[in-house]
Design a protein around this motif. Structure first.
Motif, PDB file in Angstrom:
ATOM      1  N   PRO A 152      -2.317  38.401 -10.449  1.00  0.00           N
ATOM      2  CA  PRO A 152      -0.864  38.176 -10.478  1.00  0.00           C
ATOM      3  C   PRO A 152      -0.101  39.319 -11.146  1.00  0.00           C
ATOM      4  N   GLU A 171       4.712  33.863 -12.678  1.00  0.00           N
ATOM      5  CA  GLU A 171       4.635  32.962 -11.535  1.00  0.00           C
ATOM      6  C   GLU A 171       3.338  33.213 -10.782  1.00  0.00           C
ATOM      7  N   SER A 172       3.022  32.327  -9.864  1.00  0.00           N
ATOM      8  CA  SER A 172       1.736  32.419  -9.179  1.00  0.00           C
ATOM      9  C   SER A 172       1.692  33.663  -8.276  1.00  0.00           C
ATOM     10  N   TRP A 173       0.485  34.105  -8.008  1.00  0.00           N
ATOM     11  CA  TRP A 173       0.272  35.247  -7.108  1.00  0.00           C
ATOM     12  C   TRP A 173       0.952  34.964  -5.774  1.00  0.00           C
ATOM     13  N   GLU A 174       0.789  33.732  -5.321  1.00  0.00           N
ATOM     14  CA  GLU A 174       1.308  33.329  -4.022  1.00  0.00           C
ATOM     15  C   GLU A 174       2.831  33.465  -3.943  1.00  0.00           C
ATOM     16  N   THR A 175       3.535  33.034  -5.013  1.00  0.00           N
ATOM     17  CA  THR A 175       4.999  33.114  -5.014  1.00  0.00           C
ATOM     18  C   THR A 175       5.455  34.571  -4.956  1.00  0.00           C
ATOM     19  N   GLN A 203      -5.271  32.961  -1.486  1.00  0.00           N
ATOM     20  CA  GLN A 203      -4.493  32.292  -2.545  1.00  0.00           C
ATOM     21  C   GLN A 203      -3.486  31.299  -1.961  1.00  0.00           C
ATOM     22  N   ASP A 205      -2.954  28.311  -0.427  1.00  0.00           N
ATOM     23  CA  ASP A 205      -3.885  27.209  -0.300  1.00  0.00           C
ATOM     24  C   ASP A 205      -3.595  26.396   0.966  1.00  0.00           C
ATOM     25  N   ALA A 252      -0.556  19.424  -7.890  1.00  0.00           N
ATOM     26  CA  ALA A 252       0.557  20.376  -7.842  1.00  0.00           C
ATOM     27  C   ALA A 252       1.810  19.692  -7.308  1.00  0.00           C
TER      28      ALA A 252
END
Lengths: 317, 187
Positions: A152, A171-175, A203, A205, A252
């Motif tokens: 991240p 924040e998450s890697w995905e965001t 990442q 999901d 989540a």
């Protein structure tokens, strides 16, 4: 729709018709749901949910029959997804091909769209599809190496060097990935022909299988004319992995919605058991309204959906 | 502060200390991602256009704006001069921020001007406006090569492509966004 039905019938797919109301859904924190109430006169009332996709039922049919199936289904997604390409209620074409993987699904989708296209469809919605991996698109349009930036903090540095304003909290890697993707990659994707964007970061999901040895999942998204038209998975069929997904994503979902009045749908932890005997298969979900919008050269899906709810709400009905 | 998801067309925002007005908004959900909103923002003072995609849950700094009636007096080649009709106070708006507005605004006419604190952010010109034809080329008989249209100039100096039957002194309805002729107006 009739052309598509006869194409699927010729290819040996079974048409199914599954419920729109369900007691449980697959946990997907990024989809806002609709809930309604079953009123029991002599027993407890309970919440029921409008399906955001027929996946939950279609996978049970595949587990039972081991057959390729398809369905045109009314689907419901709540919240602010109203705009030129969104209506809270829309028609989804979902088809699962038994014995196929996500690469086979590209050829299947190409044949489907070329055999059933409306006359006069523009080039950007007609096969053959162009293909590009997500990593290649990131390198080309945002100049960064996806595989080398899996932490991240690394990706955050990339986003900042591209000039994006990020919130102070981590924040998450995905965001962060989605911020970069939407600001720099997606608007620049080539639009002359439909584009299959494949090898999505693991990442993000979902119930697509992971690519062995590489940080991706076996899924693709089909873009046409800059619009997301379809997505496809090589379906996860490991009971353990689906169960873990259920636990992780439901947690989540609950934590992100606890403080709001958003619907928290029930999930059924017995559902993953259907994968004890489940064939290799690849599923595609295609936005049918969007396809017609593109083929008919319309600018918005509101031009196609009779009685679309966005317009009804705007009229104050 | 507002959430980015609350931003709508016309919302005024402060970005890195500069006021911007949202001119386009579209929600996007990347494949299996959370909700984002794609914005097109315009800076009224510089005309700069900013495209930004934010998470709908991101915070954005909104600013409170106010609309006031202002009478357009004249321009000096660099500034538009207005007078606020309530206070008679005169204000100036840089012409560069509103290209072509000298050709669509009429001297003496009153327009709604959007202010943030004391800074004018936006001038609202109606989409359809009636103009008088100040100058018209003579239509050449039998000239159908150009699709039977010709140029006329309005009293504000706007050049509009019109059908050949339009004469000097007549009134025409024009779309001020596209600068296209809509119809002839009979009194």
């Amino acid at each position: 729709m009739r052309l598509m039905r006869s194409w699927f019938d010729r290819k040996g797919y079974l048409e199914v018709d599954t419920p729109i109301l369900s007691t449980h859904l697959i946990p997907e924190p990024t989809i806002a749901h609709f809930a309604t109430r079953f009123i029991g006169e002599f027993r407890p009332s309970r919440e029921l949910y409008l399906v955001p996709s027929p996946e939950v039922f279609m996978k049970q049919i595949i587990a039972d029959t081991h057959r390729s199936i398809y369905q045109f289904s009314h689907c419901f997604r709540n919240s602010e997804q109203i705009g030129n390409h969104h209506n809270p209620e829309f028609t989804m074409l979902e088809y699962y091909t038994v014995g196929a993987d996500e690469e086979d699904s590209i050829a299947i989708t190409e044949e489907l769209l070329s055999k059933t296209a409306l006359p006069g469809s523009p080039e950007h919605v007609l096969p053959p599809f162009a293909k590009m991996s997500v990593a290649e698109a990131c390198m080309r349009y945002a100049k960064f190496d996806l595989e080398k930036n899996q932490a991240p903090a690394d990706l955050r540095r990339i986003a900042q060097s591209l000039g994006l304003t990020l919130p102070h909290h981590p924040e998450s890697w995905e965001t962060t990935f989605n911020r970069i993707f939407l600001n720099f990659v997606e608007p620049n994707l080539p639009q002359e022909k439909p584009l299959v964007l494949y090898d999505y970061p693991k990442q993000i999901d979902c119930l697509a299988r992971e690519t062995s040895g590489r940080p991706y999942r076996r899924r693709w998204e089909l873009y046409a004319g800059g619009v997301e038209l379809a997505n496809c998975y090589d379906e996860e069929r490991d009971v353990q992995k689906v169960t873990e997904y259920y636990r992780r994503e439901y947690a989540a979902l609950v934590s992100s919605r606890a403080a709001s009045d958003e619907v928290i749908p029930d999930v059924n932890y017995d559902f993953p058991k259907i994968f004890t005997d489940f064939p290799q298969c690849s599923g595609v979900a295609l936005g049918f309204d969007r396809l017609l919008m593109l083929q008919g050269r319309h600018k918005t899906i509101g031009d196609l959906i009779l009685f679309n709810v966005s317009a009804m709400m705007a009229d104050g009905d | 502060m507002i959430k980015a998801g609350q931003i709508d067309k016309g919302t005024a925002l402060l970005i890195k200390g500069q006021p911007f007005i949202c001119v386009e908004r579209e929600f996007v959900n990347p494949g299996k991602g959370s909700a984002f909103v794609r914005l097109k923002l315009k800076s009224p003072s510089t005309g700069q256009v900013l495209r930004e995609t934010m998470k709908t849950q991101d915070n954005a700094e909104d600013i409170t704006v106010e609309d006031r009636d202002c009478q357009y007096l004249y321009n000096d080649g660099e500034q538009f001069h207005f007078m606020m009709t309530e206070t008679y106070e005169q204000i100036e708006v840089p012409m560069g921020s509103f290209p072509d507005y000298q050709f669509i605004m009429k001297e003496g006419e009153t327009y709604r001007v959007t202010f943030w604190e004391h800074q004018p952010l936006d001038i609202q010109v109606p989409t359809k406006v009636v103009y008088e034809v100040a100058e018209a080329e003579e239509a050449v008989k039998g000239d159908t090569v150009t699709g039977a249209t010709k140029n006329v100039t309005t009293e504000t100096g706007l050049v509009v492509r019109v059908p050949i039957f339009i004469k000097q002194g007549e009134k025409i309805l024009v779309n001020t966004e596209t600068k296209e002729y809509l119809e002839r107006v009979n009194k």
